[in-house]
Motif scaffolding. Structure first.
Motif, short mmCIF file in Angstrom:
data_model
loop_
_atom_site.label_atom_id
_atom_site.label_comp_id
_atom_site.label_asym_id
_atom_site.label_seq_id
_atom_site.Cartn_x
_atom_site.Cartn_y
_atom_site.Cartn_z
N ARG A 3 0.82 -1.21 0.00
CA ARG A 3 0.00 0.00 0.00
C ARG A 3 0.85 1.26 0.00
O ARG A 3 0.41 2.32 -0.42
N LEU A 4 2.09 1.16 0.47
CA LEU A 4 2.97 2.33 0.54
C LEU A 4 3.60 2.67 -0.81
O LEU A 4 3.91 3.83 -1.07
N LEU A 5 3.80 1.69 -1.66
CA LEU A 5 4.50 1.94 -2.92
C LEU A 5 3.83 3.01 -3.78
O LEU A 5 4.53 3.90 -4.30
N PRO A 6 2.51 3.00 -3.95
CA PRO A 6 1.90 4.07 -4.74
C PRO A 6 2.11 5.46 -4.12
O PRO A 6 2.30 6.44 -4.83
N LEU A 7 2.10 5.54 -2.79
CA LEU A 7 2.32 6.82 -2.11
C LEU A 7 3.75 7.32 -2.33
O LEU A 7 3.99 8.50 -2.55
N VAL A 8 4.70 6.40 -2.28
CA VAL A 8 6.09 6.77 -2.50
C VAL A 8 6.29 7.23 -3.94
O VAL A 8 6.94 8.24 -4.20
N GLU A 9 5.70 6.50 -4.88
CA GLU A 9 5.83 6.85 -6.30
C GLU A 9 5.23 8.21 -6.62
O GLU A 9 5.75 8.94 -7.45
N SER A 10 4.13 8.53 -5.98
CA SER A 10 3.44 9.79 -6.26
C SER A 10 4.02 10.98 -5.49
O SER A 10 3.47 12.06 -5.52
N ASN A 11 5.12 10.74 -4.80
CA ASN A 11 5.79 11.77 -3.99
C ASN A 11 4.93 12.28 -2.84
O ASN A 11 5.12 13.38 -2.35
N ALA A 12 3.97 11.48 -2.40
CA ALA A 12 3.16 11.84 -1.24
C ALA A 12 3.90 11.54 0.05
O ALA A 12 3.50 11.99 1.12
N VAL A 13 5.00 10.80 -0.04
CA VAL A 13 5.82 10.46 1.12
C VAL A 13 7.18 11.09 0.92
O VAL A 13 7.83 10.88 -0.10
N ASP A 14 7.61 11.90 1.88
CA ASP A 14 8.90 12.56 1.77
C ASP A 14 10.06 11.69 2.25
O ASP A 14 11.15 11.72 1.71
N ILE A 15 9.82 10.93 3.30
CA ILE A 15 10.86 10.09 3.88
C ILE A 15 10.31 8.68 4.08
O ILE A 15 9.22 8.51 4.63
N LEU A 16 11.07 7.70 3.65
CA LEU A 16 10.68 6.30 3.82
C LEU A 16 11.77 5.60 4.60
O LEU A 16 12.93 5.58 4.17
N LEU A 17 11.43 5.06 5.76
CA LEU A 17 12.38 4.31 6.58
C LEU A 17 12.12 2.83 6.39
O LEU A 17 10.99 2.37 6.56
N VAL A 18 13.16 2.11 6.07
CA VAL A 18 13.03 0.67 5.85
C VAL A 18 14.20 -0.01 6.55
O VAL A 18 15.34 0.43 6.42
N SER A 19 13.93 -1.08 7.27
CA SER A 19 15.01 -1.81 7.94
C SER A 19 15.76 -2.66 6.92
O SER A 19 15.24 -3.00 5.86
N TYR A 20 17.00 -2.99 7.27
CA TYR A 20 17.78 -3.87 6.40
C TYR A 20 17.10 -5.23 6.26
O TYR A 20 17.15 -5.84 5.20
N GLN A 21 16.48 -5.71 7.33
CA GLN A 21 15.82 -7.01 7.30
C GLN A 21 14.63 -7.00 6.33
O GLN A 21 14.42 -7.95 5.58
N THR A 22 13.84 -5.93 6.35
CA THR A 22 12.70 -5.82 5.44
C THR A 22 13.18 -5.72 4.00
O THR A 22 12.62 -6.36 3.10
N LEU A 23 14.22 -4.96 3.78
CA LEU A 23 14.77 -4.81 2.44
C LEU A 23 15.30 -6.14 1.92
O LEU A 23 15.07 -6.52 0.77
N ALA A 24 16.00 -6.90 2.79
CA ALA A 24 16.51 -8.21 2.41
C ALA A 24 15.37 -9.18 2.11
O ALA A 24 15.45 -9.98 1.16
#
Length: 101
Positions: A3-24
């Motif tokens: 659900r966050l990806l469309p918000l990030v793509e549309s620049n509605a989110v200025d900062i996105l924090l992601v853990s290394y574990q989630t990214l992996a």
């Protein structure tokens, strides 16, 4: 997370924090168990059919800042490979904590 990806793509989110574990975990889900140098086996489409990015690795970020960058020293680790797959207009920056004097 999907659900966050469309918000990030549309620049509605200025900062996105992601853990290394989630990214992996997303890296393993998207690229499988190999080293990630090959193309993804199957790009999943969004349920709503809106197109756009399927994963965090498809989004071009303005800047990626890696906190606690010593975590990704091992070049064979999934977290390291995942960080290297992120797209960024500016070079990725390791963040260094400094103690006040």
């Amino acid at each position: 997370r999907e659900r966050l990806l469309p918000l990030v793509e549309s620049n509605a989110v200025d900062i996105l924090l992601v853990s290394y574990q989630t990214l992996a975990a997303d890296y393993s889900k998207y690229f499988g168990k190999d080293d990630g140098d090959r193309k993804p086996a199957a790009t999943k489409k969004r349920k709503n059919g809106s197109g756009g990015a399927s994963t965090i690795f498809d989004i071009p970020f303005h800047r990626v800042i890696l906190d606690e960058a010593h975590t990704i020293r091992n070049g064979k680790a999934k977290a390291t490979k995942a960080c290297l797959k992120l797209k960024s207009y500016e070079p990725s920056l390791p963040y260094r904590h400094t103690a006040p004097e």
